[in-house]
Design an enzyme around this catalytic site. Structure first.
Site, PDB file in Angstrom:
ATOM      1  N   TYR A 151     -30.287  -8.858  27.266  1.00  0.00           N
ATOM      2  CA  TYR A 151     -31.693  -9.214  27.210  1.00  0.00           C
ATOM      3  C   TYR A 151     -32.424  -8.889  28.512  1.00  0.00           C
ATOM      4  O   TYR A 151     -33.613  -8.610  28.520  1.00  0.00           O
ATOM      5  CB  TYR A 151     -31.852 -10.725  26.984  1.00  0.00           C
ATOM      6  CG  TYR A 151     -31.325 -11.266  25.698  1.00  0.00           C
ATOM      7  CD1 TYR A 151     -31.756 -10.787  24.473  1.00  0.00           C
ATOM      8  CD2 TYR A 151     -30.388 -12.309  25.694  1.00  0.00           C
ATOM      9  CE1 TYR A 151     -31.286 -11.312  23.284  1.00  0.00           C
ATOM     10  CE2 TYR A 151     -29.916 -12.847  24.513  1.00  0.00           C
ATOM     11  CZ  TYR A 151     -30.362 -12.352  23.304  1.00  0.00           C
ATOM     12  OH  TYR A 151     -29.897 -12.879  22.136  1.00  0.00           O
TER      13      TYR A 151
ATOM     14  N   SER B  90     -28.709  -4.067  19.313  1.00  0.00           N
ATOM     15  CA  SER B  90     -29.448  -4.913  20.249  1.00  0.00           C
ATOM     16  C   SER B  90     -28.908  -6.332  20.204  1.00  0.00           C
ATOM     17  O   SER B  90     -28.328  -6.768  19.202  1.00  0.00           O
ATOM     18  CB  SER B  90     -30.944  -4.923  19.909  1.00  0.00           C
ATOM     19  OG  SER B  90     -31.227  -5.873  18.892  1.00  0.00           O
ATOM     20  N   ASP B  91     -29.104  -7.069  21.281  1.00  0.00           N
ATOM     21  CA  ASP B  91     -28.799  -8.497  21.248  1.00  0.00           C
ATOM     22  C   ASP B  91     -29.793  -9.180  20.315  1.00  0.00           C
ATOM     23  O   ASP B  91     -30.755  -8.572  19.842  1.00  0.00           O
ATOM     24  CB  ASP B  91     -28.833  -9.072  22.663  1.00  0.00           C
ATOM     25  CG  ASP B  91     -27.815 -10.190  22.854  1.00  0.00           C
ATOM     26  OD1 ASP B  91     -27.521 -10.903  21.871  1.00  0.00           O
ATOM     27  OD2 ASP B  91     -27.319 -10.353  23.979  1.00  0.00           O
ATOM     28  N   TRP B  92     -29.585 -10.453  20.070  1.00  0.00           N
ATOM     29  CA  TRP B  92     -30.250 -11.127  18.967  1.00  0.00           C
ATOM     30  C   TRP B  92     -31.708 -11.473  19.264  1.00  0.00           C
ATOM     31  O   TRP B  92     -32.056 -11.958  20.331  1.00  0.00           O
ATOM     32  CB  TRP B  92     -29.470 -12.394  18.628  1.00  0.00           C
ATOM     33  CG  TRP B  92     -28.495 -12.260  17.497  1.00  0.00           C
ATOM     34  CD1 TRP B  92     -28.257 -13.199  16.526  1.00  0.00           C
ATOM     35  CD2 TRP B  92     -27.636 -11.159  17.178  1.00  0.00           C
ATOM     36  NE1 TRP B  92     -27.306 -12.734  15.633  1.00  0.00           N
ATOM     37  CE2 TRP B  92     -26.911 -11.484  16.013  1.00  0.00           C
ATOM     38  CE3 TRP B  92     -27.412  -9.909  17.752  1.00  0.00           C
ATOM     39  CZ2 TRP B  92     -25.992 -10.626  15.422  1.00  0.00           C
ATOM     40  CZ3 TRP B  92     -26.491  -9.040  17.169  1.00  0.00           C
ATOM     41  CH2 TRP B  92     -25.796  -9.399  16.025  1.00  0.00           C
TER      42      TRP B  92
ATOM     43  N   LEU C 250     -34.893  -9.838  19.419  1.00  0.00           N
ATOM     44  CA  LEU C 250     -35.788  -9.205  20.378  1.00  0.00           C
ATOM     45  C   LEU C 250     -37.182  -8.974  19.795  1.00  0.00           C
ATOM     46  O   LEU C 250     -38.109  -8.638  20.531  1.00  0.00           O
ATOM     47  CB  LEU C 250     -35.220  -7.859  20.838  1.00  0.00           C
ATOM     48  CG  LEU C 250     -34.316  -7.888  22.070  1.00  0.00           C
ATOM     49  CD1 LEU C 250     -33.045  -8.661  21.806  1.00  0.00           C
ATOM     50  CD2 LEU C 250     -33.982  -6.475  22.519  1.00  0.00           C
TER      51      LEU C 250
END
Length: 612
Positions: free
Chosen positions: A285, A326-328, A330
């Site tokens: 992030y 992607s990370d969670w 966004l």
């Protein structure tokens, strides 16, 4: 459930995923994964392709049923996300039993066959083989074998054990249908206050790289195939150097800094992961502040939003062509109950969700973690802001992993076999031994350890179950009656509970509360005191040194495993994978990106005493 299985006149067994009674090229197990991907891509509707690019949270219903209402965190009924939104990747949370997990996988895969081309589901998970319970990070083991946190594996400094752990964990995952691991986490935790250190392998970049390779080999094998669990290595390009150690899940932790100029060192484990064929990579992030590479300033936006990082560094410079997940969350804010967690759109907060999605695609992201907003991507396609060719580029990478895992040929699992494999006695014993061996002895005055070698002592204990103590001595409630005291404490943190998930993250000061220190001093005045600290991140242990008989740290141990170590029944052999700072002043003065960066630590990385 298995009506889709057919056999041709030539004896080829296949799944008739589109129900046309014909062995189509993408259904043909004799063809290469690449051939099958190209055939399937040419058949898919744009809606099916769009669904491939989303990877959201899902929850299991009672007794392994498909949940058909929103859950605590999941947003939609299962049939909606699978059949209407065409999602095929799901991050599973709670799993109460192996049988429940296996049954749910089979029902979910049977539902997926009802989609137009029967694309199988890929079930993913955050780590779930240790002790941390934090739905933003990891899950406690539950039915699975239980091991120390990865930081404890690092304390063992045993690459072969890391490989063995990954092999066992992979077998247990596959038994219940989990085919994607949202780990390893190979960040170098160089900022001592950072709250995500327990899932790392410490900050010796070369040793972390070796452990990363062994971890990937254990889960994936030499090559991704039907016996693999695909790994998503995270958090590119290294999430450890957070400003003041605050985590980038939260707005106050969005800045990532490199005052010591050590950016390249944080990349080292990812270079090894790419060499070892990691199926995916997840950027963090955080947004870099003041970072310059090769004379070029890096834009101050979250790493997944940065074309310089995802396309320029990861794709072009490092040559990676796997999935970038992607990370969670966004793109959209996450509202859970009466709490909210803002979208981690750091540096682009002013953009709308659709603009954020477009920015992520332009950066080079293939799949959007924690999101199911397929309508936003559909709108961008309809407007011509995104081309179908760009969607195909990501869909191709995503499908290739599914085909290599063998999911198109048989995604089902055996419930009885799942119950036999998950948490098998052999696996539990290996995990408990690793827990005990990873215990790390930092101070041992007058050979206080091993404990219990002289008969059946009277023990004063805090944080240790009576049943675990019973075979070693008699528990007493009054200090004046004790021969020895064993007190388990947690590493300190500042409790916070404003934003969703915040209460589960241990952040802030590393100093022990003064009242706790005073109380422990009083215990030590009555009898030898053994303090055991659960080290999910470093703690300032300096005040304990003068009066404790022994200081021990652990990285995830049961009471039984801990006492096995303290008694010498299973000799502890852990060594510190990080420094223990002398003071908070030293922590604040250190450079966030520099390993061994705090001045004059009270216990240095590599410290670990033997007992016996």
């Amino acid at each position: 459930m298995r009506d889709e299985f057919r056999t041709t006149d030539e004896g080829v067994r296949f799944r008739d995923l589109n129900g046309n009674g014909v062995l189509d090229p993408y259904e043909d197990p004799r063809r290469s994964a690449e051939e099958r991907v190209e055939d399937l891509l040419g058949r898919l509707s744009i809606e099916e392709k769009t669904g491939l690019l989303f990877h959201t949270v899902i929850e299991i219903g009672d007794e392994g049923e498909l949940r058909e209402e929103p859950g605590a965190i999941s947003k939609s009924p299962t049939s909606v996300v699978v059949l209407d939104k065409h999602l095929t990747h799901f991050n599973v949370h709670g799993m109460r039993t192996a049988r429940e997990g296996a049954r749910w996988n089979n029902r979910l895969q049977a539902l997926a066959v009802r989609s137009p081309h029967g694309i199988p589901v890929t079930i993913s998970t955050d780590p779930r083989h240790a002790f941390v319970e934090n739905s933003g990070v990891a899950f406690a083991a539950g039915p699975f074998s239980q091991w120390p946190e990865p930081l404890g594996l690092a304390a063992l400094d045993d690459v072969e054990l890391v490989r063995r752990f990954a092999e066992i964990a992979g077998r247990e995952y596959r038994a219940v249908g989990i085919r994607m691991a949202l780990h390893p986490q190979v960040d170098l935790p160089t900022e001592a206050r950072w709250g995500r250190q327990a899932q790392t392998f410490g900050y010796d970049a070369e040793r972390v790289a070796e452990m990363t390779g062994a971890y990937l080999e254990g889960f994936q094998g030499a090559h991704l195939g039907p016996d693999s669990v695909a790994c998503i290595t995270k958090h590119f390009p290294g999430g450890g150097p957070q400003l003041d150690g605050e985590d980038a899940h939260f707005p106050y932790g969005r800045e990532q800094v490199y005052p010591g100029g050590r950016f390249e060192e944080h990349l080292r484990p990812f270079v090894e992961a790419i060499r070892r064929g990691t199926a995916g990579i997840m950027p963090y992030y955080g947004m870099p502040v003041g970072l310059v590479r090769h004379g070029e300033p890096i834009e101050e936006v979250g790493f997944s939003y940065s074309r310089q990082i995802v396309t320029g560094l990861l794709r072009e410079e490092l040559g990676y062509d796997g999935v970038v997940l992607s990370d969670w969350e966004l793109i959209n804010d996450n509202q859970v109950g009466d709490q909210v967690l803002p979208a981690r759109a750091w540096g682009v907060e002013e953009l709308s969700p659709r603009e954020r999605l477009l920015r992520l695609l332009d950066a080079g992201v293939d799949q959007f973690g924690g999101e199911e907003c397929v309508e936003l991507l559909s709108d961008l396609l309809a407007e011509g802001a995104v081309t179908e060719e760009r969607i195909d580029q990501s869909a191709r990478r995503i499908l290739l992993v599914k085909f290599r895992l063998g999911l198109f040929d048989d995604p089902y699992v055996d419930e009885d076999e799942a119950e036999r494999i998950v948490g098998a006695a052999e696996f539990r014993a290996a995990g408990e031994r690793a827990q005990a061996e990873s215990v790390t002895v930092l101070q041992n005055r007058e050979r206080t350890l091993p404990l219990f070698r002289d008969g059946h002592p009277r023990i004063y204990a805090e944080g240790v179950a009576t049943e675990a103590l019973a075979e070693y001595g008699d528990r007493v409630a009054a200090l004046e009656n004790a021969d020895v005291a064993v007190v388990r404490i947690a590493a300190p943190f500042d409790p916070r509970d404003d934003l969703f998930l915040e209460a589960w993250f241990h952040q802030g000061s590393l100093e022990l509360p003064p009242g706790l220190v005073a109380r422990l001093r009083r215990v030590a005045a009555h009898c030898p005191l053994v303090v055991v600290v659960n080290l999910d991140r470093p703690a300032i242990l300096t005040p304990l040194v003068p009066f404790t008989a022994a200081i021990v740290v652990e990285f995830g141990t049961s009471d039984t495993a801990l006492l096995s170590a303290l008694s010498g029944r299973i000799p502890p052999r852990g060594v510190l994978p990080v420094d223990i700072p002398r003071s908070m002043d030293a922590v604040r003065a250190a450079f966030a990106d520099v390993p061994d960066g705090t001045e004059d630590p009270v216990f240095r990385r590599g410290t670990g005493l033997t007992i016996g």
